[in-house]
Scaffold this active site. Structure first.
Site, PDB file in Angstrom:
ATOM      1  N   GLY A  24       0.812  -1.217   0.000  1.00 11.87           N
ATOM      2  CA  GLY A  24       0.000   0.000   0.000  1.00 11.87           C
ATOM      3  C   GLY A  24       0.842   1.261   0.000  1.00 11.87           C
ATOM      4  N   ALA A  34      19.938   7.435 -32.463  1.00  9.55           N
ATOM      5  CA  ALA A  34      20.656   7.262 -31.203  1.00  9.55           C
ATOM      6  C   ALA A  34      21.845   8.221 -31.114  1.00  9.55           C
ATOM      7  CB  ALA A  34      21.097   5.817 -31.052  1.00  9.55           C
TER       8      ALA A  34
HETATM    9  C1  HXC Z   1      -2.881  -2.863  10.702  1.00 16.27           C
HETATM   10  C2  HXC Z   1      -1.327  -4.478  10.193  1.00 16.27           C
HETATM   11  C3  HXC Z   1      -1.303  -4.038   8.863  1.00 16.27           C
HETATM   12  C4  HXC Z   1      -2.136  -2.940   8.485  1.00 16.27           C
HETATM   13  C5  HXC Z   1       0.063  -5.699   9.069  1.00 16.27           C
HETATM   14  N1  HXC Z   1      -0.480  -5.494  10.279  1.00 16.27           N
HETATM   15  N2  HXC Z   1      -0.430  -4.818   8.180  1.00 16.27           N
HETATM   16  N3  HXC Z   1      -2.113  -3.887  11.114  1.00 16.27           N
HETATM   17  N4  HXC Z   1      -2.895  -2.368   9.445  1.00 16.27           N
HETATM   18  N5  HXC Z   1      -2.129  -2.428   7.248  1.00 16.27           N
HETATM   19  C6  HXC Z   1      -0.204  -6.248  11.503  1.00 16.27           C
HETATM   20  C7  HXC Z   1      -0.759  -7.666  11.438  1.00 16.27           C
HETATM   21  O1  HXC Z   1      -2.105  -7.677  11.857  1.00 16.27           O
HETATM   22  C8  HXC Z   1       0.156  -8.390  12.445  1.00 16.27           C
HETATM   23  O2  HXC Z   1      -0.283  -8.097  13.753  1.00 16.27           O
HETATM   24  C9  HXC Z   1       1.482  -7.668  12.245  1.00 16.27           C
HETATM   25  O3  HXC Z   1       1.194  -6.418  11.641  1.00 16.27           O
HETATM   26  C10 HXC Z   1       2.422  -8.438  11.351  1.00 16.27           C
HETATM   27  O4  HXC Z   1       1.733  -8.772  10.144  1.00 16.27           O
HETATM   28  P1  HXC Z   1       1.722 -10.264   9.534  1.00 16.27           P
HETATM   29  O5  HXC Z   1       0.635 -10.303   8.537  1.00 16.27           O
HETATM   30  O6  HXC Z   1       1.708 -11.256  10.632  1.00 16.27           O
HETATM   31  O7  HXC Z   1       3.160 -10.300   8.845  1.00 16.27           O
HETATM   32  P2  HXC Z   1       3.557 -10.944   7.470  1.00 16.27           P
HETATM   33  O8  HXC Z   1       2.983 -12.331   7.348  1.00 16.27           O
HETATM   34  O9  HXC Z   1       5.044 -10.803   7.382  1.00 16.27           O
HETATM   35  O10 HXC Z   1       2.858 -10.070   6.331  1.00 16.27           O
HETATM   36  C11 HXC Z   1       3.156  -8.695   6.199  1.00 16.27           C
HETATM   37  C12 HXC Z   1       2.217  -8.025   5.174  1.00 16.27           C
HETATM   38  C13 HXC Z   1       0.745  -8.361   5.576  1.00 16.27           C
HETATM   39  C14 HXC Z   1       2.509  -8.615   3.792  1.00 16.27           C
HETATM   40  C15 HXC Z   1       2.517  -6.561   5.176  1.00 16.27           C
HETATM   41  O11 HXC Z   1       0.578  -8.061   6.959  1.00 16.27           O
HETATM   42  C16 HXC Z   1      -0.249  -7.593   4.793  1.00 16.27           C
HETATM   43  O12 HXC Z   1      -0.550  -7.956   3.648  1.00 16.27           O
HETATM   44  N6  HXC Z   1      -0.818  -6.553   5.417  1.00 16.27           N
HETATM   45  C17 HXC Z   1      -1.862  -5.780   4.804  1.00 16.27           C
HETATM   46  C18 HXC Z   1      -1.357  -4.957   3.682  1.00 16.27           C
HETATM   47  C19 HXC Z   1      -2.380  -4.003   3.148  1.00 16.27           C
HETATM   48  O13 HXC Z   1      -3.231  -4.405   2.344  1.00 16.27           O
HETATM   49  N7  HXC Z   1      -2.359  -2.752   3.704  1.00 16.27           N
HETATM   50  C20 HXC Z   1      -3.308  -1.711   3.391  1.00 16.27           C
HETATM   51  C21 HXC Z   1      -2.864  -1.042   2.133  1.00 16.27           C
HETATM   52  S1  HXC Z   1      -3.857   0.318   1.679  1.00 16.27           S
HETATM   53  P3  HXC Z   1      -0.280  -9.228  14.900  1.00 16.27           P
HETATM   54  O14 HXC Z   1      -0.708  -8.514  16.136  1.00 16.27           O
HETATM   55  O15 HXC Z   1      -1.231 -10.282  14.451  1.00 16.27           O
HETATM   56  O16 HXC Z   1       1.123  -9.722  14.948  1.00 16.27           O
HETATM   57  C22 HXC Z   1      -2.857   1.622   1.822  1.00 16.27           C
HETATM   58  C23 HXC Z   1      -3.461   2.879   1.269  1.00 16.27           C
HETATM   59  C24 HXC Z   1      -2.436   3.874   0.879  1.00 16.27           C
HETATM   60  O17 HXC Z   1      -1.794   1.563   2.310  1.00 16.27           O
HETATM   61  C25 HXC Z   1      -2.771   4.573  -0.391  1.00 16.27           C
HETATM   62  C26 HXC Z   1      -2.063   4.009  -1.587  1.00 16.27           C
HETATM   63  C27 HXC Z   1      -2.213   4.858  -2.822  1.00 16.27           C
END
Ligand code: HXC
Length: 510
Positions: free
Chosen positions: A169, A405
């Protein structure tokens, strides 16, 4: 009084632990350092001044009010790299996966604003999952504030992103708007959405490495400018890069003492070009022999290897090198090479870094794959970048400079300041075979006539002298004198004063 001081120490100790020892241990087990360890390693010893250590998020949804951690998942502040000020922020994966809340965004915004106001580079160390899901639009708004500042700072101060964990993200979009992105092999990933979301939406099963590992982004997508084996090596390489860069677009390029004479001839260069014009040679050998102490920091070394871009120094001052690489695809310009070099040329121009271009290019790559992929537009990017650049531009044609080029590669016509050619240079619309087959098509069945035409074409056009007769080449130089010529030229061009007509901004073909 003692109690008050102890209270500060107690609070600091808690804050420094971030998400706690268990999560720190898990971070180490994955081969990663913590945010604070990374900052300590990256900055000069003892130079880090931290801000906002006690900031906490303000969210109450989803039970978040019961889970507040001092610092809120990002460590921010400033310090020095070899004595020069830089601002830093490092995402702390041990705290909510380094995700960005409104308060977390405010911490980043504070250092972004300070870096811009004080005209110093900003380095973001990423290990984070994007917008904090529990905060909804407050987190999205926070990210947009960060993006806005990325854009305003672009071209004013260097912005560098270091990807050191799984990033999604906003934690990939903000880096995408900075000048350089570096990754760590096997422990860092960049994707807009992670493998789980990909599976849900497209039913595609893919690993993090396949989706956005360092190999993908350094060889295929070209999102990342380099990758290294571990956290320590990556951070040390970024320090090395910073030593080449000015503090801002109004600061001079850094000057570092040079130990290599700029007047000594390097006779080995006189035999760099093989006798057979179709044989390759390594253009990096020329760059390394021209750059002080052979020190060359290459950008995107694993992508579009037919063009080489990177920083070096001549007599202690930074220059950007751009060079066709005859070892790969004969140094031809294709879409990838054009995009890679265009971005590099524009970075140099933003930050007043003179550009040294070594030319050995047989032309643009023909074919449907390139044409369908937008070669015209991508090639135009490089042409545009060189043409708009006002920094000193020094060009040396070592061998081929054929067709469009020739024009593109910092030719005299694109305001090249010093355009040199080696005696081995061949400057023409195309090579002898292609030219003769077109202009003497009627004789194609007669090998003797074709041989005679070819000889005539080679004698007349495949040399630097036709261009030199017109002044398109300022001087035909001996290869062994290249470093001396460039060093003198750079000195002469120090006070170059050239600007483009006023405009809001240009409209480079994107
Ligand atoms: C809240 C989050 C989080 C998030 C991870 N965590 N991403 N908490 N918001 N976005 C937390 C998890 O719940 C977990 O907490 C801890 O961080 C570690 O994450 P894991 O998933 O256990 O780690 P891993 O398996 O290594 O995976 C990492 C990851 C995955 C690939 C980043 O967590 C993931 O896909 N997260 C979501 C990504 C996403 O879609 N984000 C939103 C994007 S939108 P616990 O307590 O269980 O350990 C965005 C908008 C911006 O950013 C605008 C763009 C133009």
């Amino acid at each position: 009084m003692k109690d008050i001081l102890e209270e500060l120490e107690r609070r600091r100790k808690i804050a420094r632990l971030g998400g706690g020892q268990v999560r720190i241990d898990a971070q180490h087990q994955r081969g990663k350092l913590t945010a604070r360890e990374r900052i300590d390693l990256f900055l000069d010893e003892g130079s880090f001044e931290e801000f906002d250590m006690f900031v906490e998020h303000r969210s109450t949804d989803f039970g978040m009010d019961k889970s507040r951690i001092a610092g809120d998942g990002v460590v921010t502040g400033w310090g020095t790299v070899n004595g020069r000020t830089v601002f830093v922020f490092a995402k702390d994966f041990t705290v909510f996966g380094g995700s960005l809340s409104e308060a977390h965004a405010e911490k980043i915004i504070k250092v972004q604003d300070m870096a811009l106001k004080n005209r110093a580079p900003i380095i973001g160390i990423y290990d984070a999952g994007g917008a904090r899901i529990q905060e909804g639009v407050a987190a999205l708004g926070g990210y947009a504030e960060v993006f806005q500042r990325n854009v305003l700072a672009s071209g004013v101060i260097p912005q560098i992103s270091v990807i050191m964990g799984p990033c999604a993200g906003g934690d990939v979009y903000s880096p995408a708007m900075t000048d350089f992105i570096f990754m760590v092999r096997d422990t860092s990933y960049m994707f807009v959405t992670g493998p789980d979301v990909v599976k849900t939406v497209t039913n595609e099963t893919v690993t993090s490495e396949e989706l956005g590992g360092a190999s993908v982004h350094t060889t295929r997508s070209s999102i990342a400018d380099g990758a290294y084996d571990n956290d320590v090596d990556t951070l040390l390489q970024v320090r090395r890069l910073i030593d080449f860069l000015p503090q801002s677009n109004t600061s001079p390029v850094p000057e570092i003492e040079s130990y290599q004479s700029a007047t000594d001839a390097d006779n080995s260069l006189d035999t760099l070009i093989p006798a057979n014009a179709n044989k390759p040679y390594d253009i990096k050998e020329l760059i390394q022999k021209v750059a002080d102490e052979g020190d060359f920091f290459e950008i995107q070394a694993s992508f579009a290897k037919n063009i080489v871009c990177g920083f070096g120094r001549i007599e202690g001052s930074t220059v950007g090198f751009v060079a066709n690489q005859p070892m790969v695809l004969a140094g031809v310009l294709d879409s990838d090479a054009s995009r890679k070099a265009a971005r590099f040329v524009r970075f140099c121009d933003c930050f007043n870094i003179p550009i040294v271009t070594f030319v050995d290019v047989p032309g643009f790559l023909p074919g449907t794959a390139q044409e369908y992929g937008g070669l015209i537009k991508h090639g135009a990017k490089l042409l545009f970048a060189y043409a708009e650049a006002t920094v000193p531009k020094l060009t040396v044609i070592t061998r081929k400079a054929f067709g469009g080029a020739y024009d593109v590669m910092a030719s005299k016509h694109l305001r090249g300041d010093l355009n040199y050619a080696w005696p081995t240079a061949q400057i023409a619309v195309m090579g002898a075979k292609g030219a003769v087959e077109i202009i003497f098509r009627k004789d194609i069945a007669d090998p003797e006539k074709i041989a005679a035409h070819t000889k005539m074409y080679e004698d007349r056009f495949l040399s630097p002298f036709v261009a030199a007769e017109r002044g398109y080449i300022d001087e035909v130089i001996m290869p062994h004198s290249t470093r001396r010529r460039l060093a003198r030229g750079l000195k002469m061009l120090r006070n170059k004063d050239l600007s483009n007509p006023w405009k809001k901004h240009d409209n480079i073909p994107l």
